[in-house]
Scaffold this active site. Structure first.
Site, PDB file in Angstrom:
ATOM      1  N   LYS A 187      64.167  -9.285  63.533  1.00 22.88           N
ATOM      2  CA  LYS A 187      65.078  -8.325  64.158  1.00 22.88           C
ATOM      3  C   LYS A 187      64.327  -7.639  65.295  1.00 22.88           C
ATOM      4  O   LYS A 187      63.261  -7.065  65.067  1.00 22.88           O
ATOM      5  CB  LYS A 187      65.517  -7.320  63.098  1.00 22.88           C
ATOM      6  CG  LYS A 187      66.355  -6.177  63.606  1.00 22.88           C
ATOM      7  CD  LYS A 187      66.933  -5.409  62.434  1.00 22.88           C
ATOM      8  CE  LYS A 187      67.585  -4.126  62.862  1.00 22.88           C
ATOM      9  NZ  LYS A 187      68.358  -3.513  61.784  1.00 22.88           N
TER      10      LYS A 187
HETATM   11  C1  R5P Z   1      65.518  -0.052  60.956  1.00 22.28           C
HETATM   12  O1  R5P Z   1      64.483   0.415  60.987  1.00 22.28           O
HETATM   13  C2  R5P Z   1      66.399   0.011  59.789  1.00 22.28           C
HETATM   14  O2  R5P Z   1      66.609  -1.241  59.233  1.00 22.28           O
HETATM   15  C3  R5P Z   1      67.638   0.680  60.192  1.00 22.28           C
HETATM   16  O3  R5P Z   1      68.176   1.324  59.140  1.00 22.28           O
HETATM   17  C4  R5P Z   1      68.644  -0.217  60.849  1.00 22.28           C
HETATM   18  O4  R5P Z   1      68.096  -1.362  61.355  1.00 22.28           O
HETATM   19  C5  R5P Z   1      69.219   0.510  61.953  1.00 22.28           C
HETATM   20  O5  R5P Z   1      70.336  -0.105  62.498  1.00 22.28           O
HETATM   21  P1  R5P Z   1      70.935   0.550  63.807  1.00 22.28           P
HETATM   22  O6  R5P Z   1      69.793   0.892  64.694  1.00 22.28           O
HETATM   23  O7  R5P Z   1      71.818  -0.486  64.436  1.00 22.28           O
HETATM   24  O8  R5P Z   1      71.699   1.754  63.396  1.00 22.28           O
END
Ligand code: R5P
Length: 293
Positions: free
Chosen positions: A203
């Protein structure tokens, strides 16, 4: 009863046809074992080759995030439109019905909170839990350049080793420190290190300039992280650009569940990711669905 009276003599061996040996559809994944491929094929759609992961694991370090205060109310209605849910075992067990057929990516690193140094994570979930919970992948945060860089890398490599034993893939989540530059050079470095050390997919955040060099230099699939809430059209444009520049989908949280119309938004994201819809067309779809609601 066994069919012993009239055993059919005509057998269909098709000796003239060689058995088909199909390649696996995901970049860099053809040499993986059957169980890992099977799990990856439940995360990534084998037709589009991409995924829409819904990330709702924020609570593991920052508590009840805006939009995730009541996951039963705000998130379960979105689940049918996600390919995968990315979450913690606590939320999975307490809120997600075990009748779901959604693939699950389980957050397995943890140990730090927003009140302390975030990179100071450890492995926080036993492999037995991932097996017991029937997950399709495990997510581990990797802090390249962070204070506990080495520790976070070793967390990831440990999970890759253990996961390989049981056929469960590991997703490395590149985490960027507040003061670090978020540019293609950084993400090329971070993603490549994770891939070289065995992550099955990664990711990464999207960057405007040269994101295609991040995906090109990473030998395994990359999914785009969403990040902070931005206007819907901007988020759809970012997702569109990411997949057009080589990402194998998205792992978005806030830009979906903090949207004014989360169901409309996740459907619009799907259109961009799986159908190559343009941001403008997907935004039209978002507005139409939002007004219907
Ligand atoms: C990342 O560090 C964690 O997995 C988060 O909770 C998640 O990836 C965040 O997703 P977003 O930035 O799209 O809200």
């Amino acid at each position: 009863m066994a069919d012993t009276d009239e055993i059919k003599e005509a057998k269909m061996f098709h000796t003239d046809k060689p058995q088909k040996t199909e390649g696996f559809f995901l970049k860099g994944s053809n040499s993986l074992d059957w169980g890992i491929k099977n799990r990856l094929a439940r995360i990534f759609n084998p037709v589009s080759g991409r995924t829409v992961m819904l990330a709702i694991d924020h609570g593991y370090f920052q508590g009840p995030t805006t939009g995730l205060e009541r996951i039963d109310i705000s998130i379960l209605p979105l689940a049918p439109y996600a390919d995968t849910l990315m979450l913690t075992r606590g939320i999975l067990r307490s809120i997600v019905p075990p009748t779901t057929s959604k693939s699950i990516v389980l957050r397995v690193s943890g140990g730090a909170s927003i009140l302390k140094e975030l990179s100071n994570e450890d492995i926080a979930v036993d492999i037995e839990e991932s097996i017991r919970l029937n997950v399709c992948a495990m997510a581990v945060q990797v802090f390249i350049g962070g204070e506990y860089e080495r520790q976070s890398i070793i967390n990831m490599t440990r999970m890759v080793d253990i996961g390989n034993r049981y056929g469960i893939p590991t997703m490395a989540v590149t985490a960027v420190g507040k003061d670090m530059a978020r540019d293609a050079k950084y993400f090329r470095l971070a993603c490549r290190i994770c891939a070289e050390l065995g992550a099955h997919y990664i990711k990464s955040y999207y960057v405007e300039k040269d994101f295609d060099t991040v995906t090109a230099s990473c030998p395994v699939p990359i999914v785009m992280a969403g990040g902070k809430k931005i206007p819907e059209l901007d988020a759809l444009t970012m997702a569109y650009n990411a997949v057009q520049k080589g990402a194998a989908g998205v792992d978005m949280g806030r830009n979906i569940f903090q949207s004014e119309a989360p169901v409309a938004m996740i459907k619009a994201v799907r259109a961009v990711v799986h159908d190559n819809e343009t941001p403008a067309a997907a935004f039209d779809l978002y507005n139409t669905l939002k007004n219907q609601d």
